[in-house]
Write a protein that holds these residues in place. Structure first.
Motif, mmCIF file in Angstrom:
data_model
loop_
_atom_site.group_PDB
_atom_site.id
_atom_site.type_symbol
_atom_site.label_atom_id
_atom_site.label_comp_id
_atom_site.label_asym_id
_atom_site.label_seq_id
_atom_site.Cartn_x
_atom_site.Cartn_y
_atom_site.Cartn_z
ATOM 1 N N ARG A 1 0.802 -1.221 0.000
ATOM 2 C CA ARG A 1 0.000 0.000 0.000
ATOM 3 C C ARG A 1 0.832 1.267 0.000
ATOM 4 N NH1 ARG A 1 -3.580 0.391 4.640
ATOM 5 N NH2 ARG A 1 -1.845 -0.582 5.748
ATOM 6 N N ASP A 2 2.040 1.245 0.540
ATOM 7 C CA ASP A 2 2.851 2.461 0.584
ATOM 8 C C ASP A 2 3.161 2.991 -0.821
ATOM 9 O OD1 ASP A 2 3.362 1.222 3.390
ATOM 10 O OD2 ASP A 2 4.250 3.220 3.530
ATOM 11 N N PRO A 3 3.749 2.203 -1.716
ATOM 12 C CA PRO A 3 3.993 2.738 -3.061
ATOM 13 C C PRO A 3 2.714 3.025 -3.835
ATOM 14 C CG PRO A 3 4.611 0.415 -2.931
ATOM 15 C CD PRO A 3 4.368 0.868 -1.541
ATOM 16 N N LEU A 4 1.640 2.277 -3.579
ATOM 17 C CA LEU A 4 0.378 2.568 -4.247
ATOM 18 C C LEU A 4 -0.154 3.935 -3.833
ATOM 19 C CD1 LEU A 4 -1.459 -0.892 -3.986
ATOM 20 C CD2 LEU A 4 -0.207 0.042 -5.949
ATOM 21 N N LEU A 5 -0.104 4.230 -2.532
ATOM 22 C CA LEU A 5 -0.574 5.530 -2.057
ATOM 23 C C LEU A 5 0.299 6.652 -2.596
ATOM 24 C CD1 LEU A 5 -2.495 7.177 -0.278
ATOM 25 C CD2 LEU A 5 -0.947 6.767 1.646
ATOM 26 N N ARG A 6 1.600 6.455 -2.595
ATOM 27 C CA ARG A 6 2.495 7.485 -3.140
ATOM 28 C C ARG A 6 2.170 7.747 -4.608
ATOM 29 N NH1 ARG A 6 6.620 4.497 -0.411
ATOM 30 N NH2 ARG A 6 7.402 3.732 -2.421
ATOM 31 N N ALA A 7 1.916 6.688 -5.358
ATOM 32 C CA ALA A 7 1.628 6.859 -6.786
ATOM 33 C C ALA A 7 0.344 7.647 -7.005
ATOM 34 C CB ALA A 7 1.531 5.491 -7.459
ATOM 35 N N VAL A 8 -0.698 7.352 -6.223
ATOM 36 C CA VAL A 8 -1.974 8.056 -6.394
ATOM 37 C C VAL A 8 -1.833 9.523 -6.007
ATOM 38 C CG1 VAL A 8 -4.355 8.227 -5.600
ATOM 39 C CG2 VAL A 8 -3.373 5.985 -6.113
ATOM 40 N N LEU A 9 -1.172 9.797 -4.887
ATOM 41 C CA LEU A 9 -1.047 11.186 -4.435
ATOM 42 C C LEU A 9 -0.149 12.000 -5.364
ATOM 43 C CD1 LEU A 9 -0.875 10.722 -0.562
ATOM 44 C CD2 LEU A 9 -2.723 11.750 -1.890
ATOM 45 N N ARG A 10 0.884 11.410 -5.897
ATOM 46 C CA ARG A 10 1.725 12.140 -6.854
ATOM 47 C C ARG A 10 0.970 12.408 -8.146
ATOM 48 N NH1 ARG A 10 7.035 8.488 -5.443
ATOM 49 N NH2 ARG A 10 7.946 9.894 -3.879
ATOM 50 N N SER A 11 0.189 11.440 -8.591
ATOM 51 C CA SER A 11 -0.623 11.634 -9.787
ATOM 52 C C SER A 11 -1.670 12.716 -9.557
ATOM 53 C CB SER A 11 -1.287 10.314 -10.171
ATOM 54 O OG SER A 11 -2.073 10.441 -11.332
ATOM 55 N N LEU A 12 -2.297 12.696 -8.397
ATOM 56 C CA LEU A 12 -3.306 13.707 -8.077
ATOM 57 C C LEU A 12 -2.672 15.090 -8.003
ATOM 58 C CD1 LEU A 12 -6.165 14.485 -7.319
ATOM 59 C CD2 LEU A 12 -5.705 13.746 -4.966
ATOM 60 N N GLU A 13 -1.494 15.187 -7.439
ATOM 61 C CA GLU A 13 -0.806 16.475 -7.371
ATOM 62 C C GLU A 13 -0.548 17.023 -8.774
ATOM 63 O OE1 GLU A 13 3.155 18.462 -5.241
ATOM 64 O OE2 GLU A 13 3.009 16.283 -5.446
ATOM 65 N N GLN A 14 -0.123 16.178 -9.684
ATOM 66 C CA GLN A 14 0.166 16.628 -11.045
ATOM 67 C C GLN A 14 -1.106 17.059 -11.776
ATOM 68 O OE1 GLN A 14 2.177 13.757 -13.514
ATOM 69 N NE2 GLN A 14 1.726 14.877 -15.403
ATOM 70 N N TRP A 15 -2.147 16.224 -11.746
ATOM 71 C CA TRP A 15 -3.377 16.557 -12.459
ATOM 72 C C TRP A 15 -4.052 17.787 -11.869
ATOM 73 C CZ3 TRP A 15 -4.872 15.062 -17.063
ATOM 74 C CH2 TRP A 15 -4.368 13.871 -17.596
ATOM 75 N N TYR A 16 -4.077 17.893 -10.549
ATOM 76 C CA TYR A 16 -4.705 19.046 -9.908
ATOM 77 C C TYR A 16 -3.914 20.320 -10.215
ATOM 78 C CZ TYR A 16 -6.355 22.117 -6.122
ATOM 79 O OH TYR A 16 -6.854 23.164 -5.391
ATOM 80 N N GLY A 17 -2.597 20.221 -10.190
ATOM 81 C CA GLY A 17 -1.776 21.392 -10.497
ATOM 82 C C GLY A 17 -2.002 21.895 -11.909
ATOM 83 N N ASP A 18 -2.074 20.973 -12.864
ATOM 84 C CA ASP A 18 -2.313 21.374 -14.260
ATOM 85 C C ASP A 18 -3.704 21.980 -14.421
ATOM 86 O OD1 ASP A 18 0.183 20.393 -14.844
ATOM 87 O OD2 ASP A 18 -0.526 18.556 -15.801
ATOM 88 N N TRP A 19 -4.682 21.374 -13.767
ATOM 89 C CA TRP A 19 -6.070 21.857 -13.856
ATOM 90 C C TRP A 19 -6.200 23.247 -13.239
ATOM 91 C CZ3 TRP A 19 -9.612 22.427 -9.646
ATOM 92 C CH2 TRP A 19 -10.961 22.610 -10.012
ATOM 93 N N ARG A 20 -5.590 23.455 -12.088
ATOM 94 C CA ARG A 20 -5.680 24.761 -11.440
ATOM 95 C C ARG A 20 -4.920 25.821 -12.230
ATOM 96 N NH1 ARG A 20 -4.435 25.373 -5.095
ATOM 97 N NH2 ARG A 20 -2.382 24.683 -5.783
ATOM 98 N N ALA A 21 -3.765 25.440 -12.795
ATOM 99 C CA ALA A 21 -3.000 26.388 -13.607
ATOM 100 C C ALA A 21 -3.782 26.816 -14.838
ATOM 101 C CB ALA A 21 -1.668 25.769 -14.022
#
Length: 294
Positions: A202-222
């Motif tokens: 679960r640790d790498p799975l959670l890291r992968a989801v949160l990093r992906s969410l950070e990227q998509w949210y950042g692009d969307w907000r920008a």
């Protein structure tokens, strides 16, 4: 190593012990913080609790108290987890990822575009899990994460976005990771393990989801929340198992319409072509897949 609540403890509290299921170890909070919390990043705090009723409810309360954007709250077990339409979401301790994040998209993103947040979270979760777990993920409109188990579509996760007052939105994500067939709450449920994931750590799975969410949210907000410029609309459509299928939309007020799901509009609504040729955009309700795509 021994534990007061070790497996087989006649007290009946074995399920509360971090050592009660060695195949489902606890999350490594300190390692997650080192990996995800950066001065220039979205995530500002990360808390793991053994159990709670609902991470969305807990984080909404803290949002009202002025908690900064980027807070992540994770529960090893949710006792009163909620999905859409107040449906219950439950799973054995440490068998999945149950977490919520606090986002404050304004003032750069108009409120009318905030409805894209659950769809954006779906894209982020599906892309992150596909990479980290090696499982083909798809999306059922508006907020279900699907996997294939034995040739059948199964729901392995869900997303619930809720306004938390003012400029705050709490996005909750629940993902079944290691659930076995005899643990599934309903026959239509699934898990990454049952979909033959290459990893259920679960640790790498959670890291992968949160990093992906950070990227998509950042692009969307920008992009000011523009779903086209940020590519969110195209990415969701590409991964959406609902498009191209005949579906029944069960709408508020005990109404239902049936038609072919043909597109997502600019507000993230599902566009149906009805039998009479008319098009209808559905913004809320349950979607039932009636036949496979194609």
């Amino acid at each position: 190593m021994t534990s007061r609540n070790a497996p087989g403890d006649p007290s009946g509290n074995a399920r509360d012990s971090r050592w009660s299921d060695l195949g489902r170890p606890p999350l490594n909070t300190s390692a997650l913080r080192r990996a995800l919390l950066r001065p220039d990043g979205l995530w500002t705090s990360l808390t793991v609790v053994p159990a709670t009723g609902s991470t969305n409810s807990d984080l909404a309360v803290r949002a009202g108290e002025g908690l900064a954007e980027g807070a992540v709250l994770i529960a090893e077990e949710q006792t009163a987890g909620r999905g859409r339409l107040d449906r219950a979401w439950s799973a054995p301790p440490r068998s999945g990822l149950f977490f919520s994040v606090l986002l404050r998209p304004g003032p750069g993103v108009p409120v009318e575009r905030w409805g894209w947040l659950p769809l954006l979270a779906g894209v982020a979760a599906a892309t992150g899990l596909s990479r980290a777990a090696g499982v083909d993920m798809s999306l059922k409109w508006p907020n279900d994460l699907l996997v294939t188990v034995g040739g059948e579509e199964r729901k392995a996760g869900g997303i619930l976005a809720e306004r938390a007052g003012g400029d705050a939105v709490v996005v909750g994500i629940g993902i079944n990771v290691s659930l076995r067939a005899d643990e599934l709450p309903v026959p239509t449920a699934g898990s990454l393990a049952l979909a033959d994931a290459v990893s259920t750590d679960r640790d790498p799975l959670l890291r992968a989801v949160l990093r992906s969410l950070e990227q998509w949210y950042g692009d969307w907000r920008a992009a000011g929340g523009d779903p086209v410029v940020s590519r969110v609309q195209a990415a969701y459509a590409a991964g959406c198992a609902t498009l191209g299928r005949t579906v029944r939309a069960e709408l508020p007020g005990d109404r239902a319409v049936t038609g072919e799901a043909v597109a997502l509009d600019g507000d993230g609504r599902l566009v149906l072509t009805l039998a009479n040729g008319e098009r209808q955009a559905v913004g809320a309700g349950d979607i039932v897949h009636l036949r496979p795509a194609g």
